[in-house]
Write an enzyme that holds these catalytic residues in place. Structure first.
Site, PDB file in Angstrom:
ATOM      1  CE  LYS A  32      -2.351   1.707   3.770  1.00  0.00           C
ATOM      2  NZ  LYS A  32      -2.291   3.182   3.848  1.00  0.00           N
ATOM      3  CG  ASP A  59      -4.869   4.573   1.654  1.00  0.00           C
ATOM      4  OD1 ASP A  59      -5.996   5.051   1.448  1.00  0.00           O
ATOM      5  OD2 ASP A  59      -4.400   4.399   2.794  1.00  0.00           O
ATOM      6  CE  LYS A  61      -7.882   6.773   4.043  1.00  0.00           C
ATOM      7  NZ  LYS A  61      -6.458   6.425   4.010  1.00  0.00           N
ATOM      8  CG  ASP A  64     -12.499  17.899  -5.887  1.00  0.00           C
ATOM      9  OD1 ASP A  64     -13.472  18.647  -6.107  1.00  0.00           O
ATOM     10  OD2 ASP A  64     -11.332  18.307  -5.828  1.00  0.00           O
ATOM     11  CB  THR A 119     -11.025   3.884  12.375  1.00  0.00           C
ATOM     12  OG1 THR A 119      -9.785   4.176  11.741  1.00  0.00           O
ATOM     13  CG2 THR A 119     -11.649   2.677  11.727  1.00  0.00           C
ATOM     14  NE  ARG A 211       2.038   1.870  13.203  1.00  0.00           N
ATOM     15  CZ  ARG A 211       1.205   2.616  13.906  1.00  0.00           C
ATOM     16  NH1 ARG A 211       1.661   3.504  14.762  1.00  0.00           N
ATOM     17  NH2 ARG A 211      -0.098   2.468  13.749  1.00  0.00           N
TER      18      ARG A 211
HETATM   19  O1  C5P Z   1       1.035   0.453  11.151  1.00  0.00           O
HETATM   20  P1  C5P Z   1      -0.395   0.031  11.054  1.00  0.00           P
HETATM   21  O2  C5P Z   1      -0.571  -1.471  10.892  1.00  0.00           O
HETATM   22  O3  C5P Z   1      -1.270   0.608  12.136  1.00  0.00           O
HETATM   23  O4  C5P Z   1      -0.857   0.670   9.658  1.00  0.00           O
HETATM   24  C1  C5P Z   1      -2.188   0.604   9.214  1.00  0.00           C
HETATM   25  C2  C5P Z   1      -2.310   1.331   7.912  1.00  0.00           C
HETATM   26  O5  C5P Z   1      -3.679   1.382   7.549  1.00  0.00           O
HETATM   27  C3  C5P Z   1      -1.818   2.777   7.922  1.00  0.00           C
HETATM   28  O6  C5P Z   1      -1.328   3.074   6.607  1.00  0.00           O
HETATM   29  C4  C5P Z   1      -3.076   3.570   8.212  1.00  0.00           C
HETATM   30  O7  C5P Z   1      -3.022   4.865   7.699  1.00  0.00           O
HETATM   31  C5  C5P Z   1      -4.120   2.731   7.473  1.00  0.00           C
HETATM   32  N1  C5P Z   1      -5.482   2.904   7.962  1.00  0.00           N
HETATM   33  C6  C5P Z   1      -5.852   2.618   9.275  1.00  0.00           C
HETATM   34  N2  C5P Z   1      -7.158   2.785   9.672  1.00  0.00           N
HETATM   35  C7  C5P Z   1      -8.074   3.204   8.800  1.00  0.00           C
HETATM   36  C8  C5P Z   1      -7.730   3.484   7.484  1.00  0.00           C
HETATM   37  C9  C5P Z   1      -6.405   3.321   7.103  1.00  0.00           C
HETATM   38  O8  C5P Z   1      -5.029   2.211  10.080  1.00  0.00           O
HETATM   39  N3  C5P Z   1      -9.331   3.310   9.187  1.00  0.00           N
END
Ligand code: C5P
Length: 232
Positions: A32, A59, A61, A64, A119, A211
């Site tokens: 992603k 990603d 998003k 517009d 979220t 992460r």
């Molecule tokens: O590091 P981590 O596993 O938390 O990363 C989750 C990824 O998913 C990040 O790129 C974050 O921006 C994205 N994301 C999220 N929650 C959402 C939408 C996107 O954690 N509701």
């Protein structure tokens, strides 16, 4: 439906990203690319990663007026990404225009996924700032239904919502779910988390994992563990 683990490459620049992907040797994980990397490295990073044989979820998003989103989607479609997204709050007309823009002359197109309510938006903020006074989960399901009616392939949602989204929008409607952590791992700033194995049970189609893989001592082993738990 191809179940897969998507690695969130939340890096600040091109070299850091390519160094990370080089650790995977001959393996080609689905990745992603988000706003941070795209805005710093530009479309070239997409072309470069694609040329190496990775699938890409871009990603960005979009949100517009329909005509602008349609034209922007046509550009993204030309980048040959596999999945991209927009905000369902842009309305069905915007989502339909996006699909048109995304569809290539041969009729193929990347999977188009809608973000419902972020979220990070709480019930309280949704009511106070957006003047939406329905229960948050009802709003999420309504946005998912609108996305399905507009012809989109699926939504980004919590793994905990994936089962309900499938009930409301059909088994083939794709659920892409972040918020995944290993049972013995750090939760970090995520609040409602699920393990890869549990996400599989609930019915997520794709998990987005950042992460737990990117910050692991051995990212390749962490990715393989994710795949083993989620895909089996
Ligand atoms: O590091 P981590 O596993 O938390 O990363 C989750 C990824 O998913 C990040 O790129 C974050 O921006 C994205 N994301 C999220 N929650 C959402 C939408 C996107 O954690 N509701």
């Amino acid at each position: 439906m191809g179940k897969d683990v998507i690695i969130a490459c939340d890096f600040a620049g091109k070299q850091e990203t390519l160094d990370f992907l080089a650790k995977f040797g001959e393996e080609r994980p689905f990745v992603k690319i988000g706003m941070e990397l795209y805005y710093s490295a530009g479309p070239d990073i997409v072309r470069e990663i694609k040329a190496r044989g990775h699938k890409i979820f871009l990603d960005l998003k979009l949100h517009d007026i329909p005509n602008t989103v349609k034209k922007a989607m046509a550009v993204l479609s030309g980048l040959d990404v596999d999945m991209t997204n927009l905000h369902a709050a842009g309305t069905k007309a915007m989502m339909e225009a996006a699909l048109e823009g995304l569809t290539r002359p041969d009729g193929s197109r990347p999977l188009l996924i809608a973000v419902t309510q972020l979220t990070s938006t709480s019930q309280e903020r949704m009511e106070a700032d957006l003047l939406i006074e329905k229960p948050l989960d009802e709003v999420v399901m309504h946005y998912a239904k609108c996305a399905a009616e507009a012809g989109l392939a699926g939504v980004v949602c919590s793994p905990l919502e994936a089962g309900k989204v499938h009930e409301v929008c059909g088994a083939d409607f794709v659920t892409v779910t972040p918020g995944v952590r290993f049972a013995d791992g750090d939760v970090g700033d995520q609040v409602r988390v699920t393990t890869p194995a549990r996400a599989k049970e609930i019915g997520s189609d794709y998990i987005v994992v950042g992460r737990p893989i990117t910050a692991a001592a051995d990212p390749v082993a962490a990715w393989k563990r994710c795949c083993a738990e989620f895909i089996g």
